[in-house]
Design an enzyme around this catalytic site. Structure first.
Site, PDB file in Angstrom:
ATOM      1  N   CYS A   2       1.015  -1.099   0.299  1.00 54.62           N
ATOM      2  CA  CYS A   2      -0.224  -0.082  -0.258  1.00 54.62           C
ATOM      3  C   CYS A   2       0.913   1.347   0.254  1.00 54.62           C
ATOM      4  CB  CYS A   2      -0.848  -0.034   1.564  1.00 54.62           C
ATOM      5  SG  CYS A   2      -1.929  -1.405   1.205  1.00 54.62           S
ATOM      6  N   GLY A 369      13.939 -12.240  -7.454  1.00 52.55           N
ATOM      7  CA  GLY A 369      15.040 -12.499  -7.226  1.00 52.55           C
ATOM      8  C   GLY A 369      16.479 -11.325  -6.969  1.00 52.55           C
TER       9      GLY A 369
END
Length: 640
Positions: A2, A369
């Site tokens: 958010c 990653g």
């Protein structure tokens, strides 16, 4: 995932609610699912939140408060161990009703106070208003995955997930920070708590700030609640470390898969993202993971889709790809600079932006990653620095007298990795050979030598010296070895800059990006491993490779040509985007700004090396000035 914004202002100004609304308007992209506010006008506390609903979409609205409204929170991120903490807090009698990690965070604070941060496994930034104690407590996660910015103006404390929201509040003037500019010229990111804006600071990774409101007079106290410690474990051998790392990575990926909305993964074809995708596919039994890959049609060195497709086939994922055209640079880069708030490190942000938009069509959460190079020793510059140290040790016969030293004879088998890094070696060894380790590594990462001639002398004449800030981090006590000094600096400096890009590109597309390799348990574990084991014989990502050897396709495990995410920016600058680059860097605004030596800039546009960063840095800086300082939105193609 958010965005939040807020402030503490005792003035009784009638514009305070309008200020909060403006702040939230600027970060609506971070959370388009919902907007909420919590206002205690008597105490001067204003909290706002834009929600991207991921965990318990029905019951996780924010700001969230306990029943009597004595404690309220705005929160950005994910507490991955929220289910375990929820059970513990319920057992202690707390009336948790939802399965939202926000409610768990709220009651964790009520139970453990400011020490609650030590209980969290996750990425987070939050602000908690504790009415009974008359204070606001704010914190940022240990690694700095989620952002937290703030400004103190007179007797007002303003904060938010993005700098643009703080600027929109009306409490802070738009002025460039000279020290931040010098940091950007040197590193292409700002060190410590600096930003590019005068008067705006950031909480650093692992920091918290407590704002006391007693007597309607703000008292702001910042603390470092976590920092990485290098307490070397000499009681285990390499095979134990490999097995334990494998278990930690698997457990982290398992936790990062917790979601109540569709989930996918970034896939570059490199070892890090491939390992995450392979583990996620194995753990999500019966579910097909969607993967997202970006590339360019500007030559084979810019296209790794063949490797990504091998991983997708190996794991049975739903493969999605996007090719990024240079012809769109004139519309993409200004928009990207708007979302970034600050000039950023490296043109890899362009493909990340495209891949995030691609993913947003199908999922709301993506795993990646990010962080593997810094954590597992994956950059060629680490080997370059060790080669020089090994030469010195061989010449002066000191190699075997230093703890954890890597010897010249041991690293020889891995030196072919450097055959494509001749310019880096030439630059490093051009002068200063065998100087102190801090000066040598600084030279490897210092980008200013190739660009200082592009700026007017007045900009560079301030007393602030970026090298001094670098030294304080690099030479911290208790690091034990060169490899720890290098990776510690990168974890404190360059990694937060990359995570800044990760956060903004995903949030611009209104999706949540998760980075399971940066679970703090993995970071702490890597710090305890003896340097001569984790960087054995100068082999890049040695332990990580061994820990995922049986998880990834053989072609990925044996790759030796991975180059990160190369972007053909300078090819575009001389070709399809030449007019755009000149329009920005040679514009009347740029000429009148007094920052650049325009003649030198014009030469740089036409003479930049293929992977040089001068033109990129100049473009980012000028667009940043234009959009965020001048407030010129004519270059944008989005609602500002």
């Amino acid at each position: 995932m958010c965005g939040f914004a807020g402030f503490i202002d005792f003035s009784n100004n009638t514009d305070r609610q309008a200020s909060l609304s403006r702040m939230l308007d600027t970060i609506g992209h971070r959370g388009p699912d919902d907007r909420g506010v919590a206002i205690d006008s008597e105490r001067g506390v204003f909290l706002g939140h834009q929600r991207l609903a991921i965990i318990d979409p029905e019951n996780g609205r924010q700001p969230m408060s306990v029943v009597d409204n004595s404690v309220s929170v705005v929160f950005n991120g994910v507490i991955y161990n929220y289910l375990e903490l929820r059970r513990e807090l319920l057992a202690k009698g707390h009336p948790i009703k939802s399965y939202s990690d926000t409610e768990v965070l709220l009651y964790a604070y009520i139970e453990w106070g400011e020490n609650c941060v030590a209980r969290f496994i996750g990425m987070f930034a939050f602000a908690i208003w504790d009415k009974n104690k008359n204070k606001v407590f704010c914190a940022r996660d240990r690694i700095g995955i989620k952002p937290f910015y703030y400004a103190i103006h007179q007797n007002t404390f303003v904060f938010g997930s993005e700098i643009k929201s703080i600027l929109a509040s009306g409490y802070v003037d738009r002025r460039a920070n000279t020290a931040g500019l010098k940091d950007y010229i040197t590193f292409q990111f700002c060190l410590d708590d600096k930003t590019m804006f005068e008067g705006v600071s950031k909480l650093e990774p692992g920091q918290a700030v407590t704002v006391d409101l007693s007597n309607r007079q703000l008292s702001v106290h910042r603390t470092q609640y976590w920092d990485l410690q290098y307490e070397i474990d000499t009681s285990h051998d390499e095979s134990w470390f490999v097995d334990h790392l494998s278990g930690l990575v698997e457990d982290s990926v398992r936790m990062h898969l917790r979601s109540d909305v569709p989930l996918g993964a970034h896939l570059s074809g490199g070892l890090d993202s491939s390992a995450v995708v392979c583990l996620a596919s194995e753990l999500l039994v019966g579910e097909k993971v969607s993967t997202f890959t970006g590339a360019f049609r500007d030559g084979p060195q810019y296209d790794e889709t063949a490797y990504a497709k091998k991983v997708s086939s190996f794991c049975g994922t739903e493969y999605n790809e996007v090719y990024i055209p240079g012809s769109e640079l004139s519309t993409t880069l200004p928009n990207l600079m708007y979302y970034m708030d600050e000039p950023v490190a490296g043109p890899g942000s362009i493909p990340q932006y495209y891949v995030s938009k691609l993913a947003a069509d199908k999922v709301k959460v993506v795993l990646g990653g990010q962080g593997g190079d810094e954590l597992f020793i994956g950059y060629a510059r680490y080997l370059v620095a060790y080669l020089e140290q090994c030469l010195s040790g061989a010449i002066y016969e000191t190699a075997h007298t230093q703890p954890y030293a890597v010897t010249l004879e041991s690293i020889v088998p891995n030196l072919p990795l450097l055959k494509t890094y001749k310019p880096m070696l030439q630059n490093l060894w051009g002068d200063g050979l065998f100087e102190s380790a801090d000066k040598r590594y600084f030279k490897l990462i210092d980008r200013s030598s190739s660009v200082t001639h592009l700026f007017n002398d007045d900009l560079l004449s301030s007393n602030y010296q970026p090298f001094e800030s670098f030294q304080k981090i690099f030479n911290r006590d208790g690091l034990h070895s060169l490899i720890n000094s290098m990776t510690y600096f990168d974890l404190k400096g360059s990694l937060p800059a990359l995570l800044h890009v990760e956060d903004r590109t995903s949030m611009a597309a209104s999706i949540e990006s998760r980075v399971p390799l940066l679970d703090h348990r993995i970071v702490e574990f890597m710090a305890r491993i003896p340097p001569n084991i984790k960087f054995a014989n100068g082999r890049m990502k040695h332990l990580f490779k061994e820990s995922v050897r049986n998880m990834v396709p053989k072609e990925i495990f044996e790759r030796k040509d991975k180059m990160g995410f190369p972007t053909p920016l300078n090819n575009w600058a001389r070709g399809v985007a030449n007019d755009f680059v000149k329009d920005i860097l040679l514009s009347p605004q740029a000429r009148q700004r007094g920052v650049y030596d325009v003649r030198s800039v014009e030469k740089a546009i036409n003479n930049e090396q293929e992977f040089g960063r001068a033109v990129w840095g100049m473009l980012c800086m000028e667009l940043w000035h234009r959009i965020h300082i001048d407030q010129d939105t004519s270059v944008l193609n989005i609602r500002s």
